[in-house]
Write a protein that holds these residues in place. Structure first.
Motif, short mmCIF file in Angstrom:
data_model
loop_
_atom_site.label_atom_id
_atom_site.label_comp_id
_atom_site.label_asym_id
_atom_site.label_seq_id
_atom_site.Cartn_x
_atom_site.Cartn_y
_atom_site.Cartn_z
N GLY A 6 -0.83 1.52 -13.81
CA GLY A 6 -1.93 1.38 -12.89
C GLY A 6 -1.33 0.25 -11.86
N ARG A 7 -2.04 0.49 -10.69
CA ARG A 7 -1.61 -0.52 -9.62
C ARG A 7 -3.06 -0.76 -8.71
N VAL A 8 -3.33 -1.78 -8.43
CA VAL A 8 -4.38 -2.37 -7.09
C VAL A 8 -3.90 -2.65 -5.90
N ILE A 9 -4.96 -2.31 -4.83
CA ILE A 9 -4.67 -2.71 -3.58
C ILE A 9 -5.89 -2.80 -2.93
N GLY A 10 -5.97 -3.59 -1.88
CA GLY A 10 -7.29 -3.65 -1.11
C GLY A 10 -7.29 -2.63 0.18
N ILE A 11 -8.32 -2.11 0.52
CA ILE A 11 -8.67 -1.27 1.56
C ILE A 11 -9.27 -1.89 2.63
N LYS A 12 -9.19 -1.63 3.96
CA LYS A 12 -10.00 -2.23 5.01
C LYS A 12 -11.13 -1.64 4.99
N PRO A 13 -12.41 -2.11 4.96
CA PRO A 13 -13.67 -1.67 4.66
C PRO A 13 -13.91 -0.51 5.78
N ASP A 14 -13.60 -0.70 7.12
CA ASP A 14 -13.87 0.35 8.19
C ASP A 14 -12.79 1.16 7.96
N GLU A 15 -11.99 1.46 6.96
CA GLU A 15 -10.89 2.78 7.00
C GLU A 15 -11.43 3.37 5.57
N ILE A 16 -12.40 2.93 4.83
CA ILE A 16 -12.67 3.85 3.64
C ILE A 16 -12.76 5.25 3.92
N LYS A 20 -10.56 8.44 2.58
CA LYS A 20 -11.33 9.67 1.53
C LYS A 20 -10.89 10.94 2.34
N VAL A 21 -10.92 11.09 3.56
CA VAL A 21 -10.61 12.30 4.32
C VAL A 21 -9.41 12.71 3.94
N LEU A 22 -8.46 11.72 4.28
CA LEU A 22 -6.82 12.10 3.96
C LEU A 22 -6.53 12.38 2.49
N HIS A 23 -7.27 11.77 1.57
CA HIS A 23 -6.94 11.95 0.34
C HIS A 23 -7.49 13.11 -0.59
N ALA A 24 -8.72 13.75 0.30
CA ALA A 24 -9.22 14.84 0.10
C ALA A 24 -8.46 16.30 -0.14
N PHE A 45 -8.72 5.57 -7.55
CA PHE A 45 -10.14 4.99 -7.68
C PHE A 45 -10.43 4.09 -6.56
N LEU A 46 -11.93 4.27 -5.97
CA LEU A 46 -12.40 3.26 -5.04
C LEU A 46 -13.42 2.28 -5.83
N ARG A 47 -13.13 0.99 -5.51
CA ARG A 47 -14.47 0.44 -5.82
C ARG A 47 -14.78 -0.42 -5.00
N GLU A 48 -16.29 -0.14 -4.38
CA GLU A 48 -16.94 -0.67 -3.67
C GLU A 48 -18.00 -1.85 -4.21
N PRO A 49 -18.50 -2.66 -3.85
CA PRO A 49 -18.09 -3.18 -2.45
C PRO A 49 -16.77 -4.19 -2.06
N GLU A 50 -16.05 -4.34 -3.47
CA GLU A 50 -14.81 -5.28 -3.45
C GLU A 50 -13.88 -4.61 -2.39
N ASN A 51 -14.04 -3.29 -2.16
CA ASN A 51 -12.86 -2.53 -1.29
C ASN A 51 -11.48 -2.83 -1.90
N LEU A 52 -11.47 -2.21 -3.42
CA LEU A 52 -10.28 -2.17 -3.98
C LEU A 52 -10.02 -0.53 -4.25
N LEU A 53 -8.57 -0.32 -4.15
CA LEU A 53 -8.21 1.05 -4.82
C LEU A 53 -7.46 0.60 -5.99
N THR A 84 -1.66 6.30 5.73
CA THR A 84 -2.28 5.61 4.58
C THR A 84 -1.94 4.21 4.43
N GLY A 85 -0.86 3.73 4.74
CA GLY A 85 -0.60 2.36 4.42
C GLY A 85 -1.23 1.59 5.56
N ALA A 86 -1.60 1.99 6.75
CA ALA A 86 -2.18 1.28 7.67
C ALA A 86 -3.65 0.96 7.38
N LEU A 87 -4.35 1.57 6.34
CA LEU A 87 -5.48 1.37 5.82
C LEU A 87 -5.60 0.55 4.61
#
Length: 110
Positions: A6-16, A20-24, A45-53, A84-87
């Motif tokens: 398992g790994r975790v990373i943040g995601i830019k809120p305006d890129e969520i 989702k579209v890319l990974h769908a 998996f996405l966790r909001e409002p913390e904006n973690l993947l 995806t990295g830019a997000l």
């Protein structure tokens, strides 16, 4: 032997939404690349409002460092990683040379 990871990373809120579209509909080359690296049952998996993947996968190879660090000449894989990295917004607590931060498995029930 299967290793669960398992790994975790943040995601830019305006890129969520874009994430989702890319990974769908991941590109077939990306899915095949995971298999070629002995990575199976890959999930994000996405966790909001913390904006973690949070990513989870099972590794079935014998040399994770070698498999995960393989370089690829595949332009589509490179394009996917750039898109995806830019997000992403890596954790400030990450280690040197880490992008997604690894997590310790503390419980598993079969």
């Amino acid at each position: 032997m299967v290793q669960r990871m398992g790994r975790v990373i943040g995601i830019k809120p305006d890129e969520i939404a874009r994430n989702k579209v890319l990974h769908a509909n991941p590109w077939p080359e990306v899915v095949q690349d995971l298999k070629d690296r002995n990575i199976h049952n890959f999930s994000i998996f996405l966790r909001e409002p913390e904006n973690l993947l949070f990513s989870y996968w099972e590794y079935t190879g014998t040399d994770f460092a070698s498999d995960v660090n393989k370089t690829t000449d595949d332009a589509r894989i490179k394009e996917w990683l750039e898109l995806t990295g830019a997000l992403k917004d890596p954790l400030t607590s990450r280690g040197k040379d880490e992008w997604w931060s690894p997590m310790e498995e503390v419980f598993f029930a079969k």
